[in-house]
Design a protein around this motif. Structure first.
Motif, short mmCIF file in Angstrom:
data_model
loop_
_atom_site.label_atom_id
_atom_site.label_comp_id
_atom_site.label_asym_id
_atom_site.label_seq_id
_atom_site.Cartn_x
_atom_site.Cartn_y
_atom_site.Cartn_z
N LEU A 1 0.83 -1.20 0.00
CA LEU A 1 0.00 0.00 0.00
C LEU A 1 0.87 1.26 0.00
O LEU A 1 0.50 2.27 -0.62
CB LEU A 1 -0.93 -0.02 1.22
CG LEU A 1 -2.03 -1.08 1.21
CD1 LEU A 1 -2.78 -1.11 2.54
CD2 LEU A 1 -3.01 -0.83 0.06
N ASP A 2 2.01 1.21 0.67
CA ASP A 2 2.92 2.35 0.68
C ASP A 2 3.57 2.56 -0.68
O ASP A 2 3.75 3.70 -1.13
CB ASP A 2 4.01 2.16 1.75
CG ASP A 2 3.46 2.30 3.15
OD1 ASP A 2 2.37 2.87 3.30
OD2 ASP A 2 4.13 1.81 4.10
N GLU A 3 3.92 1.45 -1.35
CA GLU A 3 4.67 1.54 -2.60
C GLU A 3 3.78 1.63 -3.83
O GLU A 3 4.24 2.08 -4.89
CB GLU A 3 5.60 0.32 -2.71
CG GLU A 3 6.65 0.25 -1.60
CD GLU A 3 7.42 -1.07 -1.62
OE1 GLU A 3 7.46 -1.69 -2.70
OE2 GLU A 3 7.96 -1.47 -0.57
N PHE A 4 2.53 1.20 -3.72
CA PHE A 4 1.61 1.21 -4.86
C PHE A 4 0.31 1.91 -4.44
O PHE A 4 -0.66 1.27 -4.03
CB PHE A 4 1.30 -0.22 -5.33
CG PHE A 4 2.51 -0.98 -5.79
CD1 PHE A 4 2.92 -0.91 -7.12
CD2 PHE A 4 3.24 -1.76 -4.89
CE1 PHE A 4 4.03 -1.63 -7.54
CE2 PHE A 4 4.35 -2.46 -5.31
CZ PHE A 4 4.75 -2.40 -6.64
N PRO A 5 0.28 3.23 -4.49
CA PRO A 5 -0.91 3.98 -4.05
C PRO A 5 -2.18 3.55 -4.77
O PRO A 5 -3.28 3.68 -4.21
CB PRO A 5 -0.54 5.43 -4.36
CG PRO A 5 0.95 5.44 -4.39
CD PRO A 5 1.37 4.12 -4.94
N ASP A 6 -2.07 3.04 -5.99
CA ASP A 6 -3.26 2.62 -6.74
C ASP A 6 -3.94 1.41 -6.12
O ASP A 6 -5.05 1.04 -6.53
CB ASP A 6 -2.89 2.30 -8.19
CG ASP A 6 -2.46 3.54 -8.96
OD1 ASP A 6 -2.75 4.65 -8.49
OD2 ASP A 6 -1.83 3.37 -10.02
N SER A 7 -3.31 0.79 -5.14
CA SER A 7 -3.88 -0.40 -4.50
C SER A 7 -4.62 -0.06 -3.21
O SER A 7 -4.86 -0.93 -2.36
CB SER A 7 -2.77 -1.41 -4.19
OG SER A 7 -2.09 -1.81 -5.36
N ALA A 8 -5.01 1.21 -3.08
CA ALA A 8 -5.65 1.65 -1.84
C ALA A 8 -6.92 0.88 -1.51
O ALA A 8 -7.34 0.81 -0.34
CB ALA A 8 -5.95 3.14 -1.90
N ASP A 9 -7.58 0.31 -2.54
CA ASP A 9 -8.81 -0.43 -2.29
C ASP A 9 -8.57 -1.70 -1.45
O ASP A 9 -9.51 -2.30 -0.95
CB ASP A 9 -9.47 -0.82 -3.61
CG ASP A 9 -8.56 -1.65 -4.50
OD1 ASP A 9 -7.35 -1.35 -4.54
OD2 ASP A 9 -9.06 -2.58 -5.15
N LEU A 10 -7.30 -2.08 -1.29
CA LEU A 10 -6.97 -3.26 -0.49
C LEU A 10 -6.79 -2.93 0.99
O LEU A 10 -6.58 -3.84 1.80
CB LEU A 10 -5.69 -3.91 -1.02
CG LEU A 10 -5.71 -4.40 -2.47
CD1 LEU A 10 -4.34 -4.92 -2.87
CD2 LEU A 10 -6.76 -5.50 -2.65
N LYS A 11 -6.86 -1.66 1.34
CA LYS A 11 -6.59 -1.26 2.72
C LYS A 11 -7.49 -1.96 3.75
O LYS A 11 -7.01 -2.33 4.83
CB LYS A 11 -6.70 0.26 2.86
CG LYS A 11 -6.20 0.79 4.19
CD LYS A 11 -6.15 2.31 4.20
CE LYS A 11 -5.59 2.82 5.52
NZ LYS A 11 -5.50 4.30 5.55
N PRO A 12 -8.80 -2.18 3.47
CA PRO A 12 -9.63 -2.87 4.47
C PRO A 12 -9.12 -4.27 4.83
O PRO A 12 -9.40 -4.78 5.91
CB PRO A 12 -11.01 -2.94 3.80
CG PRO A 12 -11.01 -1.79 2.83
CD PRO A 12 -9.60 -1.71 2.33
#
Length: 811
Positions: A206-217
């Motif tokens: 999540l830190d290195e790939f901001p586009d993956s923010a949907d995985l934060k939950p």
């Protein structure tokens, strides 16, 4: 390089009658005997009664009719299979079997290691291996190209590879800029239930790939799973008799970072523990108040026992006082009656119903005299104790039978006073009993015909309380090894801290966050510790002995150690298992089915059955068995398939596990499932059978539940040392039955002189005459309420759970 993650085929869930559930791909086979497989393929055998469940790591064999509880249920296997490139040979010799594992290096960042085994000539032989496939369950480890290439597909449990090693392997083989490959690693850790590793890697993504923010939950889900594991650990510790540790875990549970549902579960568990403690406090206060209302002489008579209850009442012993908890506050009952309920409950257990204070006071003296009898070595003094008991109103057989299991071990004081019992100075809960390994060997060499001196090591669980009883494993070391190696396997290698500190400063949920009292120098952290088992590891081999010899010397070494442990430590004799490794596994197997009345189950690892084990199948149906072996430890289905088949029948509780590509090994990774197997409700020592159908062919195998004989008839017993010279290799049948008309009939047995042991649960009516018959001989038994037979039986056998009340001898 890291290969593409793929999904494997659907699996099945197979529910077993013993309560376990197997998962894997199953197929039906006719036999475990390789020759029988051939016959089945040719149409010679049509029935396929054995189910084989293959989970990729091992193949588990069970009998369909005897073991399977329901039809298999298909489930999708969502585990990812990650493939790695390794330089495996295109050709080379196919390995049929491999020798004993002598050592292995950790996996390096390339997923490679060096395994050293005993070669065909006996010298060490090194095999270079690499991981070619990895799932949450297993790692496929293949032999790599060398000058002398071989083909070897070995499987090891993924749980046996440390997280540090896995992270290094993934870091070396994963493109850090490929988010999909990185997510495969996250999913792998999650499926392996290494949620902290999965969370850490996902946070980095999540830190290195901001586009993956949907995985934060998903990070929160992993935190919840970590919390669930910690909560399960607290529940396990409480169930295993370790309430202080359970409370310590819960008091510092990281509730601020978990969901409301998890917070409620933690609060409920804490509330339940607090409620139990409040009941303990209430019993103390109410009992003290009620005793204070009694006359002073009665108070004096009760003083010692009330002080004992105050000191020793705990969540484990509280159920004894259920009657008092329920009725102790009933003001319509006089104080004497309510105090009687409390004291009788403490001495006899819940449901005793005794409300006569005079009898209850005598029970205090009865217990004291019973303890004196059980530790007294002088027969004359034991008779004096029986005479004193006969004058006490509470010295009834039914009362003493209830009292015995609730007493502390009769020789508990010797743990502090006997110089032959020494607490290990550096390992908490470990004791050395008798001689060390060298001393034991010397003693046997000096007098080979003598019964070996009692010598064993024992590991107690944390928060050991002699007022409760614990399941036990009698653990048999391999030939050439020392008994202490078994404590390492079952209980774990001693470590410097009870709760290991995490090297991860941002770990959200970890037992290392729990503050504990100052631990001793080292503690064991293994399975028996977590599950609350006592482990007794007897010394049983002669100096230089290389294999199990099937002798009564070896049996005596083990059984005398067990009886000694039962007298000194709080062991539940209905939950004693015997297990071992290599020759120790063979010994455990033989001792279990030679004395099936003693065991709740048997675990045999890397054993090689022979001699009596080939003839004692009639006895084996009484003992649940769990057999573990590598499928390249020799050729098991050729060498031992015939004897394995005898356990694959409807009247056996048997599981046979073959690890894929493994030789003679210790199989540490099987311990999880072994403890699950031991803890299933059905794996307790069953009630003595009404009908005995067993066999014997060795002089010492002469006691089965309630039937015993002195000497076998000439020509029926075989000396195991002279096995090859025996003219006749056949076990003598033993048959006896408890009849509905209060009779016991011996129909077939290898002697002319018998002892028949009696107790009401056989079932027999002790208020009526009991008749014992053997051929034309008849003996009648009338129970006279004396307790001498019962106490002598407990003194000799050390089994306080099932004392016999009477004895009939023929002739």
């Amino acid at each position: 390089m890291l290969g593409q993650a793929t999904l494997v085929h659907a699996e099945q869930l197979i529910s077993l009658r013993n309560g376990m559930v197997l998962r894997g791909v199953y197929l039906e086979v006719a036999s475990m005997n390789q020759n029988a497989f051939s016959a089945g393929n040719e149409g010679g055998i049509q029935n396929r009664p054995i189910w084989v469940v293959d989970d990729g790591l091992r193949r588990t064999y069970v009998h369909r009719r005897g073991m399977v509880a329901a039809e298999p249920r298909d489930v999708p296997d969502l585990h990812e299979r990650i493939e790695f490139f390794q330089p495996v040979p295109d050709g080379g010799e196919q390995v049929a079997s491999i020798g004993q594992a002598l050592g292995v290096t950790p996996f390096n960042e390339f997923g490679r290691r060096r395994l050293t085994v005993r070669g065909p000539s006996g010298s060490p032989f090194a095999i270079l291996q690499g991981i070619t496939e990895l799932t949450a369950k297993y790692a496929k480890v293949e032999a790599l190209k060398t000058d002398d290439s071989i083909n070897l597909d070995m499987r090891i449990a993924t749980s046996s590879i440390s997280s540090d090693q896995l992270r290094d392997i993934f870091r070396r083989n994963t493109d850090p800029k490929n988010v999909d490959a990185r997510l495969n690693v996250v999913r792998f850790f999650a499926e392996s239930e290494r949620y902290a590793d999965a969370r850490r890697e996902l946070v980095r993504i999540l830190d290195e790939f901001p586009d993956s923010a949907d995985l934060k939950p998903i990070v929160g889900q992993y935190v919840e799973n970590e919390a669930r594991q910690l909560l399960e650990q607290a529940e396990l510790r409480r169930e295993s008799g370790q309430p202080q540790l359970a409370r310590a875990i819960l008091d510092q549970f990281p509730t601020r970072v978990v969901s409301r549902v998890t917070q409620v579960k933690v609060a409920d568990l804490l509330g339940s523990m607090e409620e139990t403690q409040q009941q303990v406090d209430m019993v103390h206060q109410r009992l003290a108040a009620l005793v204070g209302e009694l006359q002073e002489p009665v108070q004096d008579s009760l003083g010692g026992l009330v002080a004992e209850i105050k000191a020793e009442l705990s969540p484990e012993t509280l159920p004894r006082l259920s009657d008092f908890i329920r009725m102790g506050g009933n003001a319509t009952m006089d104080p004497e009656t309510r105090v009687s309920l409390a004291v009788a409950g403490w001495l006899l257990g819940n449901g005793s119903g005794e409300t006569n204070l005079k009898i209850v006071l005598s029970l205090i003296d009865v217990r004291s005299l019973v303890r004196e009898f059980l530790v007294e070595e002088d027969p004359g003094k034991r008779q004096e104790i029986l005479t004193r008991l006969s004058s006490l109103e509470g010295a009834r057989a039914d009362y003493i039978a209830k009292m015995l299991p609730l007493m502390k071990p009769p020789m508990i004081d010797a743990i502090q006073s006997d110089s032959s019992i020494v607490a290990d100075p550096s390992v908490a809960g470990m004791f050395h009993v008798g001689l060390d390994q060298n001393g034991f060997h010397v003693a046997q060499a000096e007098d080979p015909s003598a019964i070996p001196p009692v010598s064993y090591v024992v590991q107690l669980p944390p928060e050991y309380d002699p007022n409760r009883t614990y399941p036990c494993v009698v653990a048999m070391h391999a030939a050439g090894a020392i008994a202490e190696t078994q404590l390492n396997w079952w209980s774990g290698v001693p470590q410097q801290a009870f709760l290991q500190q995490s090297s991860d400063p941002d770990r959200v949920v970890d037992e290392s966050s729990v503050e504990e009292p100052e631990p001793p120098a080292t503690m064991r952290l293994g399975h028996s510790i977590r599950h609350g088992f006592i482990v007794v590891a007897p010394r049983w081999t002669r100096g230089g002995q290389g294999d199990y010899e099937y002798t009564m010397r070896e049996h005596d070494a083990v059984l005398s150690s067990l009886r000694h442990a039962l007298r000194h430590f709080a062991i539940d004799s209905d939950r004693v298992f015997i297990g071992g490794h290599g020759p120790g596994g063979t010994a455990a197997w033989d001792i279990a089915i030679s004395h099936p009345d003693l065991w709740a189950g048997m675990i045999s690892i890397s054993s090689r059955p022979g001699k009596t084990l080939l003839h004692y199948n009639e006895n084996s149906k009484y003992v649940p068995v769990y057999i573990v072996k590598g499928d390249k430890d020799g050729v098991p289905l050729r060498d031992f398939g015939a004897i394995y088949d005898r356990y694959m029948t409807y009247d056996h509780d048997a599981m046979i596990v073959l690890y894929r590509g493994r030789g003679l090994d210790f199989f540490y990774e099987e311990a999880d499932r072994i403890f699950e197997w031991m803890k299933t409700p059905g794996h307790r020592r069953p009630a003595p059978p009404d009908e005995l159908e067993v066999v014997s062919m060795r002089e010492g195998d002469r006691y089965f539940w309630w039937l015993e004989w002195d000497e076998m008839l000439p020509g029926l017993s075989i000396n195991p040392v002279l096995w090859a010279d025996a003219e006749r290799l056949k076990a003598a049948p033993v048959k006896a039955r408890v009849m509905a008309n209060n009779e016991v009939i011996i129909t077939q047995a290898p002697s002319d002189s018998y002892s028949v042991w009696l107790y009401p649960q056989m079932p027999l009516d002790f208020k009526q005459t009991i008749t014992v018959r053997y051929r034309s001989r008849r003996k009648d038994f009338t129970f006279d309420q004396s307790v001498g037979v019962m106490l002598e039986d407990v003194r000799v056998r050390a089994d306080r759970e099932r004392p016999f009340w009477g004895k009939v001898q023929i002739p």
